[in-house]
Design an enzyme around this catalytic site. Structure first.
Site, short mmCIF file in Angstrom:
data_model
loop_
_atom_site.label_atom_id
_atom_site.label_comp_id
_atom_site.label_asym_id
_atom_site.label_seq_id
_atom_site.Cartn_x
_atom_site.Cartn_y
_atom_site.Cartn_z
N VAL A 17 15.50 32.69 54.84
CA VAL A 17 13.89 33.40 55.07
C VAL A 17 14.35 35.14 55.24
O VAL A 17 13.72 36.01 54.76
CB VAL A 17 13.16 32.76 56.06
N LYS A 99 8.88 26.50 63.68
CA LYS A 99 7.95 25.53 64.04
C LYS A 99 8.53 24.69 64.88
O LYS A 99 7.58 24.53 65.81
CB LYS A 99 7.50 24.75 62.67
N GLU A 123 2.37 32.35 61.23
CA GLU A 123 1.72 31.54 60.02
C GLU A 123 2.38 30.87 59.32
O GLU A 123 2.62 29.95 58.59
CB GLU A 123 0.83 32.80 59.23
N ILE A 130 0.76 29.13 52.58
CA ILE A 130 -0.61 28.46 52.78
C ILE A 130 -0.88 29.30 54.06
O ILE A 130 -0.62 28.77 55.14
CB ILE A 130 -0.79 26.95 52.53
N GLY A 181 18.25 22.07 46.20
CA GLY A 181 17.91 22.82 47.35
C GLY A 181 16.53 22.81 47.93
O GLY A 181 16.16 23.44 48.83
N GLU A 184 17.67 19.86 52.99
CA GLU A 184 18.85 20.03 53.59
C GLU A 184 20.12 19.15 53.33
O GLU A 184 19.86 18.30 53.09
CB GLU A 184 18.84 20.29 55.10
N ASP A 195 9.94 17.69 61.31
CA ASP A 195 9.42 18.90 60.66
C ASP A 195 8.06 18.73 60.62
O ASP A 195 7.21 19.59 61.12
CB ASP A 195 10.26 19.02 59.32
N LYS A 199 4.64 20.68 62.78
CA LYS A 199 3.67 21.64 62.03
C LYS A 199 2.22 20.89 62.37
O LYS A 199 1.14 21.46 62.74
CB LYS A 199 3.79 21.36 60.48
N GLY A 297 10.69 27.75 51.18
CA GLY A 297 11.61 28.66 50.34
C GLY A 297 11.50 30.07 50.76
O GLY A 297 10.57 30.49 51.62
N1 NAP Z 1 13.81 28.17 54.47
C1 NAP Z 1 12.44 27.80 54.64
O1 NAP Z 1 11.79 27.55 53.45
C2 NAP Z 1 11.53 27.79 55.71
C3 NAP Z 1 10.26 27.69 55.48
C4 NAP Z 1 9.27 27.80 56.83
C5 NAP Z 1 10.00 28.17 58.05
N2 NAP Z 1 11.37 28.24 58.18
C6 NAP Z 1 11.92 28.35 59.28
O2 NAP Z 1 12.47 29.92 59.49
C7 NAP Z 1 13.75 29.72 60.25
C8 NAP Z 1 14.98 30.31 59.34
O3 NAP Z 1 15.15 29.23 58.20
P1 NAP Z 1 16.26 29.64 57.32
O4 NAP Z 1 16.04 28.60 56.11
O5 NAP Z 1 16.22 31.03 56.82
O6 NAP Z 1 17.65 29.32 58.08
P2 NAP Z 1 19.14 29.80 57.65
O7 NAP Z 1 19.31 29.73 56.31
O8 NAP Z 1 19.86 28.53 58.14
O9 NAP Z 1 19.35 31.04 58.47
C9 NAP Z 1 19.40 30.91 59.85
C10 NAP Z 1 19.77 32.26 60.32
O10 NAP Z 1 19.58 32.62 61.67
C11 NAP Z 1 20.71 33.11 62.24
N3 NAP Z 1 21.14 32.66 63.59
C12 NAP Z 1 21.18 31.40 64.02
N4 NAP Z 1 21.36 31.54 65.40
C13 NAP Z 1 21.01 32.74 65.67
C14 NAP Z 1 21.15 33.32 67.07
N5 NAP Z 1 21.18 32.81 68.05
N6 NAP Z 1 21.16 34.69 66.98
C15 NAP Z 1 20.84 35.35 65.70
N7 NAP Z 1 20.91 34.89 64.68
C16 NAP Z 1 20.95 33.53 64.59
C17 NAP Z 1 21.91 32.50 61.33
O11 NAP Z 1 22.95 33.49 61.51
P3 NAP Z 1 24.41 33.52 60.52
O12 NAP Z 1 23.92 34.11 59.26
O13 NAP Z 1 25.29 34.60 61.19
O14 NAP Z 1 24.82 32.34 60.15
C18 NAP Z 1 21.13 32.65 59.98
O15 NAP Z 1 21.26 33.93 59.53
C19 NAP Z 1 13.76 28.40 60.84
O16 NAP Z 1 13.25 28.30 61.88
C20 NAP Z 1 12.94 27.60 59.73
O17 NAP Z 1 12.51 26.30 60.31
C21 NAP Z 1 12.11 28.11 57.02
#
Ligand code: NAP
Length: 417
Positions: A17, A99, A123, A130, A181, A184, A195, A199, A297
């Site tokens: 993200v 979330k 959001e 959405i 992808g 996870e 999850d 929500k 995504g």
């Molecule tokens: N992916 C989706 O489609 C999606 C959709 C809706 C909501 N979300 C939510 O958005 C959030 C991020 O998702 P993501 O898919 O982007 O996760 P991700 O790809 O696993 O990335 C997580 C990021 O958080 C960083 N991080 C972890 N702990 C940290 C801390 N204590 N301090 C600073 N940075 C830290 C990690 O750092 P490093 O890079 O150094 O490891 C990494 O850059 C999650 O809460 C997820 O539930 C994701």
């Protein structure tokens, strides 16, 4: 806090993200926002930006007075809460996609927002692209909102779609979801329903002012759905979907749960396939309205974050009207569900749980029973989540009285070849 001035943004997290957000923010000059710093966890991870953008010291953002908006997109719910709490106390607006954190800490987050008169927007935490939270918050009055039903987790919907389309086992469909992808490498949070339960808690807060922890909800995932169940669904022109449901009862209370459900061809949720999300809202006057889109995504999630950022420009904040200004609704588990339960062995099903039975089937490998069961029974037991048992609610799943249930009959179900 006035947002006439430029939005100076600090970002926590540069994963799926965070990276998408960085790209789109750079191409959205109308937001008049500048990213100042990005805090990450692992300093040695290869990045596609100059190292000067990054820090591993959260205070570089938290103590920077110029930064007035913090976007929190880490995958660490505990860190996420600490970041949000500190930012709000320093009157920095917060946008988060987390979330799990929002659902678990919503009561404290509402208090912090009030105490420091600073907004927290999320959001993107529910169905990514959405715009459902702001709609529930602003558009649907508690009294007029009859209910909603939604597919709010893309991974599980992708897996169920593949099982339906390709006749795959759960394990084979999960493997494809991981390769593409959409799931996870550790898919537990998605497939066991955690999850989507988080929500659903957020949706309930904004729809009805109901505040509860995910573990207070009746919910399960899709890991026990078998090809046998899929064949049964097909024989009834249905698909199985993991559906989050909420319905306001005649007594004013709200019933809600997250359980796999048969969705018949022609129903709105039937067309929500693969990784997509969809939510059908029923209101007293407007009948049904349908929200559909990408629920996960990098870019879909970033689009909702941009929308929150844009909302901060006109000082938008959640008012939590249904929680703070109206009488919040109360959850009710005194309802009956029409369910189908398939199982490997007779001893896996405590048969006395049925209040009425409608249909049964038995074969060498697998058996099923259909009938009525109380939601309360499911709330206080876990036999229905154990391996080998698959509980699916029927199309007209909620009955406020037992009178609507049909008489017991032997099934003529035949497994599709
Ligand atoms: N992916 C989706 O489609 C999606 C959709 C809706 C909501 N979300 C939510 O958005 C959030 C991020 O998702 P993501 O898919 O982007 O996760 P991700 O790809 O696993 O990335 C997580 C990021 O958080 C960083 N991080 C972890 N702990 C940290 C801390 N204590 N301090 C600073 N940075 C830290 C990690 O750092 P490093 O890079 O150094 O490891 C990494 O850059 C999650 O809460 C997820 O539930 C994701």
């Amino acid at each position: 806090m006035s947002y006439d001035k430029k939005l100076v943004v600090g970002i926590f997290g540069y994963g799926v993200v965070g990276q998408a957000l960085f790209q789109v923010l750079g191409h959205t000059p109308s937001l008049q926002s500048t990213i100042k710093k990005i805090c990450i966890k692992h300093p040695k991870k290869p990045r596609d930006l100059d190292p000067s953008w990054f820090t591993t010291d959260r205070n570089d953002i938290l103590n920077d007075d110029e930064i007035n908006v913090v976007i929190e997109v880490t995958d660490d719910a505990d860190a996420s809460f600490e970041i949000a709490k500190t930012c709000l106390s320093k009157r920095k607006a917060v946008i988060t996609a987390n979330k799990k954190m929002v659902a678990a800490r919503l009561e404290e987050l509402v208090q912090l927002q009030q105490e420091f008169n600073t907004p927290l927007l999320y959001e993107s935490a529910c169905c990514a692209s959405i715009p459902i939270i702001r709609n529930l918050e602003e558009y649907y009055d508690n009294d007029l909102l009859r209910g909603f039903e939604g597919i709010i987790n893309g991974s599980t919907n992708f897996i169920l779609s593949k099982m339906h389309q390709g006749g795959l086992t759960f394990e084979a469909a999960l493997k494809i979801a991981q390769e593409k992808g959409f799931a996870e490498s550790n898919p537990a949070l998605d497939i066991h329903g955690h999850d989507a339960a988080s929500k659903l808690c957020i949706l309930l807060a904004h729809a009805y002012g109901v505040l509860l922890q995910p573990n207070e909800l009746v919910f399960t995932g899709i890991e026990n759905i078998t090809p046998f169940d899929i064949s049964y669904a097909k024989s009834r022109n249905c698909q199985i979907k993991l559906v989050a449901q909420a319905l306001k009862l005649e007594n004013g209370k709200v019933v809600s749960f997250l359980i796999p459900r048969f969705v018949r061809e022609g129903q709105l949720l039937y067309q929500v396939k693969d990784e997509f999300n969809g939510l059908a809202i029923t209101s007293a006057l407007a009948d049904q309205q349908f929200f559909y889109g990408k629920g996960a995504g990098g870019f879909p999630t970033a689009s909702a974050i941009l929308s929150d950022l844009s909302a901060l420009r006109y000082d938008y904040r959640y008012e939590y009207r249904k929680l703070l200004q109206q009488e919040p609704s109360v959850l009710d588990q005194n309802v009956h569900l029409n369910v189908y339960i398939s199982y490997d062995h007779w001893e896996q099903l405590p048969i006395q749980v049925f209040e009425k039975e409608e249909e049964y089937f038995s074969s060498f490998n697998r058996h099923y029973r259909k009938g009525t069961i109380s939601l309360k029974t499911l709330a206080i037991s876990d036999w229905w989540k154990k391996p080998g048992v698959s509980l699916i609610v029927c199309e007209d799943s909620i009955a406020e009285s037992l009178n609507t249930i049909h008489h017991f009959s032997e099934s003529h179900f035949e497994l599709a070849a």
